[in-house]
Design an enzyme around this catalytic site. Sequence first.
Site, PDB file in Angstrom:
ATOM      1  N   ASP A  30       0.857  -1.191   0.000  1.00  0.00           N
ATOM      2  CA  ASP A  30       0.000   0.000   0.000  1.00  0.00           C
ATOM      3  C   ASP A  30       0.892   1.240   0.000  1.00  0.00           C
ATOM      4  OD1 ASP A  30      -3.207   0.536   1.002  1.00  0.00           O
ATOM      5  OD2 ASP A  30      -1.797   2.201   1.126  1.00  0.00           O
ATOM      6  N   ILE A  31       0.488   2.248  -0.776  1.00  0.00           N
ATOM      7  CA  ILE A  31       1.304   3.466  -0.910  1.00  0.00           C
ATOM      8  C   ILE A  31       1.290   4.301   0.374  1.00  0.00           C
ATOM      9  CG2 ILE A  31      -0.460   5.087  -1.778  1.00  0.00           C
ATOM     10  CD1 ILE A  31       1.543   5.821  -4.018  1.00  0.00           C
ATOM     11  N   ASN A  87     -12.876  -3.244   2.310  1.00  0.00           N
ATOM     12  CA  ASN A  87     -13.846  -2.165   2.496  1.00  0.00           C
ATOM     13  C   ASN A  87     -14.797  -2.126   1.304  1.00  0.00           C
ATOM     14  OD1 ASN A  87     -12.534  -1.334   4.874  1.00  0.00           O
ATOM     15  ND2 ASN A  87     -11.042  -0.168   3.688  1.00  0.00           N
ATOM     16  N   VAL A  96     -10.837   2.886  -3.867  1.00  0.00           N
ATOM     17  CA  VAL A  96     -10.433   2.322  -5.161  1.00  0.00           C
ATOM     18  C   VAL A  96     -11.418   1.211  -5.496  1.00  0.00           C
ATOM     19  CG1 VAL A  96      -8.627   1.177  -6.485  1.00  0.00           C
ATOM     20  CG2 VAL A  96      -8.010   2.887  -4.762  1.00  0.00           C
ATOM     21  N   HIS A 100      -9.925  -5.252  -3.261  1.00  0.00           N
ATOM     22  CA  HIS A 100      -8.581  -5.496  -2.744  1.00  0.00           C
ATOM     23  C   HIS A 100      -8.706  -5.911  -1.294  1.00  0.00           C
ATOM     24  CE1 HIS A 100      -9.698  -1.252  -2.647  1.00  0.00           C
ATOM     25  NE2 HIS A 100      -9.113  -1.181  -1.454  1.00  0.00           N
ATOM     26  N   HIS A 102      -7.028  -5.883   2.048  1.00  0.00           N
ATOM     27  CA  HIS A 102      -5.919  -5.295   2.809  1.00  0.00           C
ATOM     28  C   HIS A 102      -5.357  -6.374   3.727  1.00  0.00           C
ATOM     29  CE1 HIS A 102      -6.852  -0.872   2.283  1.00  0.00           C
ATOM     30  NE2 HIS A 102      -8.048  -1.357   1.995  1.00  0.00           N
TER      31      HIS A 102
HETATM   32  P1  5GP Z   1      -9.686   1.428   0.189  1.00  0.00           P
HETATM   33  O1  5GP Z   1      -9.777   2.764   0.901  1.00  0.00           O
HETATM   34  O2  5GP Z   1     -10.355   1.475  -1.167  1.00  0.00           O
HETATM   35  O3  5GP Z   1     -10.115   0.262   1.027  1.00  0.00           O
HETATM   36  O4  5GP Z   1      -8.135   1.195  -0.041  1.00  0.00           O
HETATM   37  C1  5GP Z   1      -7.428   1.759  -1.097  1.00  0.00           C
HETATM   38  C2  5GP Z   1      -5.974   1.671  -0.714  1.00  0.00           C
HETATM   39  O5  5GP Z   1      -5.201   1.900  -1.872  1.00  0.00           O
HETATM   40  C3  5GP Z   1      -5.555   2.733   0.315  1.00  0.00           C
HETATM   41  O6  5GP Z   1      -5.044   2.091   1.483  1.00  0.00           O
HETATM   42  C4  5GP Z   1      -4.511   3.565  -0.424  1.00  0.00           C
HETATM   43  O7  5GP Z   1      -3.438   3.968   0.410  1.00  0.00           O
HETATM   44  C5  5GP Z   1      -4.055   2.629  -1.520  1.00  0.00           C
HETATM   45  N1  5GP Z   1      -3.609   3.303  -2.728  1.00  0.00           N
HETATM   46  C6  5GP Z   1      -4.198   4.376  -3.324  1.00  0.00           C
HETATM   47  N2  5GP Z   1      -3.523   4.724  -4.436  1.00  0.00           N
HETATM   48  C7  5GP Z   1      -2.471   3.851  -4.531  1.00  0.00           C
HETATM   49  C8  5GP Z   1      -1.411   3.712  -5.473  1.00  0.00           C
HETATM   50  O8  5GP Z   1      -1.279   4.449  -6.464  1.00  0.00           O
HETATM   51  N3  5GP Z   1      -0.518   2.721  -5.250  1.00  0.00           N
HETATM   52  C9  5GP Z   1      -0.621   1.881  -4.172  1.00  0.00           C
HETATM   53  N4  5GP Z   1       0.307   0.947  -4.040  1.00  0.00           N
HETATM   54  N5  5GP Z   1      -1.615   1.978  -3.265  1.00  0.00           N
HETATM   55  C10 5GP Z   1      -2.525   2.960  -3.450  1.00  0.00           C
END
Ligand code: 5GP
Length: 114
Positions: A30-31, A87, A96, A100, A102
Site C-alpha cells: 500500500d502506498i 472495504n 479504489v 482489494h 488489505h
Molecule cells: P480502500 O480505501 O479502497 O479500502 O483502499 C485503497 C488503498 O489503496 C488505500 O489504502 C490507499 O493507500 C491505496 N492506494 C491508493 N492509491 C495507490 C497507489 O497508487 N498505489 C498503491 N500501491 N496503493 C494505493
Amino acid sequence: MSDCLFCKIRDGLIPARVVYRDDTCLAFEDINPQAPTHLLFIPLKHIATVNDITSEDREAVGHLFTAAAKVAQQRGHADSGYRVVMNTQRDAGQTVFHIHLHMLAGRPLLWPPG
Ligand code: 5GP
Ligand code: ZN
C-alpha cells in the site's frame, strides 16, 4: 482502456512494489501504509466492489485469502497475527473500486477499527 488504478498497476502502467503474483492475483505494498506490513491483494480480473462478486469469481476471490495467508506465513505474521479486510462502498471507506484485500500486520491492531 480501463480507468481503474489497480488495473493499471496490474498491467504495469503504474509502478507498485509487487510482493506476490500468480495466475489469478497480485499483491503489492500500500502506498500509504497503516502498519509495518500493509499489502493489497487484488484479483487480476476487475471486480468493482464486493457487491459485484459473482459465483464465477468464487475461486479467484477465495484465492486472495490463501495468497494472503501464504505471504503472512513467509513474513512471520502467521502466529503473531494479522488482519485481512475488504472495504465496501462509501461508509466503509472504499476509495479504489477494484476489490482489494488489505493485509495489515506488524503491530497490535485495534478493534473495532473505527
Ligand atoms: P480502500 O480505501 O479502497 O479500502 O483502499 C485503497 C488503498 O489503496 C488505500 O489504502 C490507499 O493507500 C491505496 N492506494 C491508493 N492509491 C495507490 C497507489 O497508487 N498505489 C498503491 N500501491 N496503493 C494505493
Ligand atoms: Zn480494475
